[in-house]
Write a protein that holds these residues in place. Sequence first.
Motif, PDB file in Angstrom:
ATOM      1  N   MET A 101       0.882  -1.171   0.171  1.00 28.30           N
ATOM      2  CA  MET A 101       0.064  -0.164   0.147  1.00 28.30           C
ATOM      3  C   MET A 101       1.051   1.316   0.068  1.00 28.30           C
ATOM      4  O   MET A 101       1.935   1.294   0.598  1.00 28.30           O
ATOM      5  N   MET A 102       0.426   2.256  -0.857  1.00 27.51           N
ATOM      6  CA  MET A 102       0.874   3.674  -0.485  1.00 27.51           C
ATOM      7  C   MET A 102      -0.316   4.241  -0.414  1.00 27.51           C
ATOM      8  O   MET A 102      -1.532   4.099  -0.639  1.00 27.51           O
ATOM      9  N   MET A 103      -0.177   5.704   0.195  1.00 22.76           N
ATOM     10  CA  MET A 103      -1.331   6.814   0.242  1.00 22.76           C
ATOM     11  C   MET A 103      -1.337   7.297  -1.289  1.00 22.76           C
ATOM     12  O   MET A 103      -0.296   7.437  -1.793  1.00 22.76           O
ATOM     13  N   GLY A 104      -2.573   7.725  -1.664  1.00 19.57           N
ATOM     14  CA  GLY A 104      -2.955   8.068  -2.969  1.00 19.57           C
ATOM     15  C   GLY A 104      -3.578   9.421  -3.054  1.00 19.57           C
ATOM     16  O   GLY A 104      -4.672   9.430  -3.665  1.00 19.57           O
ATOM     17  N   PRO A 105      -2.942  10.693  -2.301  1.00 26.76           N
ATOM     18  CA  PRO A 105      -3.655  11.796  -2.552  1.00 26.76           C
ATOM     19  C   PRO A 105      -3.988  12.167  -3.817  1.00 26.76           C
ATOM     20  O   PRO A 105      -2.920  12.282  -4.677  1.00 26.76           O
ATOM     21  N   HIS A 106      -5.289  12.185  -4.376  1.00 25.78           N
ATOM     22  CA  HIS A 106      -5.359  12.503  -5.701  1.00 25.78           C
ATOM     23  C   HIS A 106      -4.737  13.501  -6.398  1.00 25.78           C
ATOM     24  O   HIS A 106      -4.145  13.340  -7.486  1.00 25.78           O
ATOM     25  N   ALA A 107      -4.801  14.724  -6.186  1.00 24.89           N
ATOM     26  CA  ALA A 107      -4.305  15.975  -6.732  1.00 24.89           C
ATOM     27  C   ALA A 107      -4.702  16.898  -6.025  1.00 24.89           C
ATOM     28  O   ALA A 107      -5.405  17.182  -5.218  1.00 24.89           O
ATOM     29  N   ILE A 108      -3.828  18.258  -6.251  1.00 24.76           N
ATOM     30  CA  ILE A 108      -3.895  19.431  -5.596  1.00 24.76           C
ATOM     31  C   ILE A 108      -5.314  20.139  -5.708  1.00 24.76           C
ATOM     32  O   ILE A 108      -6.024  20.636  -4.999  1.00 24.76           O
TER      33      ILE A 108
ATOM     34  N   CYS B 248      -3.157  27.009  -9.845  1.00 24.29           N
ATOM     35  CA  CYS B 248      -2.325  26.856  -8.660  1.00 24.29           C
ATOM     36  C   CYS B 248      -1.238  28.108  -8.462  1.00 24.29           C
ATOM     37  O   CYS B 248      -1.336  28.649  -7.502  1.00 24.29           O
ATOM     38  N   MET B 249      -0.933  28.793  -9.584  1.00 17.27           N
ATOM     39  CA  MET B 249      -0.278  29.938  -9.449  1.00 17.27           C
ATOM     40  C   MET B 249      -1.095  31.108  -9.006  1.00 17.27           C
ATOM     41  O   MET B 249      -0.779  31.904  -8.245  1.00 17.27           O
ATOM     42  N   VAL B 250      -2.312  31.086  -9.357  1.00 18.45           N
ATOM     43  CA  VAL B 250      -3.474  32.051  -8.894  1.00 18.45           C
ATOM     44  C   VAL B 250      -3.533  31.803  -7.297  1.00 18.45           C
ATOM     45  O   VAL B 250      -3.610  32.846  -6.593  1.00 18.45           O
TER      46      VAL B 250
END
Length: 435
Positions: free
Chosen positions: A183-190, A226-228
């Motif tokens: 297993m790994m953790m899977g944080p989807h996306a920012i 993300c820049m904004v």
Amino acid sequence: MNILISNGIILPMNAPDGDNAYFNGYIGIENERIAFVSADSLQADEFMAKHTGDCTQIDATGKIVMPGLINTHTHVAMALLRGISDDVPLMEWLEQHIWPIEGKMGYKEVYDGARLGMLEMMMGGTTTLVDMYPYEEAVAEAAESTGIRAVVCPCPMDFRMEHFENDWRAVKKRFSDSRLVTMMMGPHAIYTLSDNNLQRSISLSGELGVGSHVHLAETKTEQDNCMVQHGMSPTEYLEKEGLFSTKTLAAHCVVMSDHDIEILARHKVSVAHNPQSNMKLASGIAPVKKMMDAGVNVAIGTDGASSNNDLDMWEEMRTASLLQKLATMDPCSIPAYTALQMATVNGAKAIGREGELGILAPGALADILLVNLEKPHLYPHTNLVSELVYSAHSEDVDTVIINGRIVVENRRCLTMNAQEVCQTAQKHIDRLMSK
């Protein structure tokens, strides 16, 4: 199970640059690991004498014997969603087509969709997959039932956090002693996680002593937003939030500045390159050559079958090499052996199994392919590495061994009824689409 593979063309993937990459020889397997790899028939005779009456023999005449392929980024249950939405941009594809139907899927749909994807992968020579999806307990159960090796990544998203909490606990409880499932953790996306939920995933990753698998810098839209919002790139943001403090495997990494690449290299972040999915969704071309030149470990993934639309690692290898040649206008960019390394050795490194997977060597886990060279599109034989990357297809895989167990033999899957798996998947999608 003890297995002796004889008379094959051995491609161990331990040559640094592809010179003298293969030789005629033998491989002995004891239980789940490789006992020997040799050109010496005497070792084969000694192995047979040691295991008299308890050894399966495989004649690999006319076949390449090589490590199993490692798919470092996929959503395997999305095989169930193949073809439901094509030819649209990523966020429209997710928000208007994929997420609504995924919201109707439960444990059973994910389990059966995963079996369909695993059948396709195993028949094509993929022996390990890294998966990110809801109901990863179902994916882990499917991996155990089919015999494929899987890294399952319970996937936190702001609108699925309650399910995520239950999912990682279930995986940890049921599969902590598995020989096939890790297993790994899977944080989807920012763009699908608040700061608090991202921190929850990072904290769990450290608490459990596992790495993280995340979508990163997949599109220009993600970069611009993300820049904004944060005044920095997605890579800079994840570094600031501390995600890279644990072992990280980042998928896509298409929109990358030189500084972003330096961050990945400094933190030893591995990258799962998904060329065909990035092309189909018009996400862009990842700067793979530049990342590798900077010391970043780059492996290969297929992404899900609803954005690719297959799970064929041979196509991904070929595309990865050709796309970088075009992007850099350099025909020497990503030569054939490097592409093979990305799909084997680099993949093993990306999941923390360097030396155990992705190579053929004594002590390594016995995840092995036999590829049939007796095909018109593979003749004449001049450079076998080149033939594998630029000419071979998934249908050329004849035999697959995972963890010392034969799971595909003579193009027939031994662990699943292929017709039943396909028909079950069809029933699921017909019902889901009619809701």
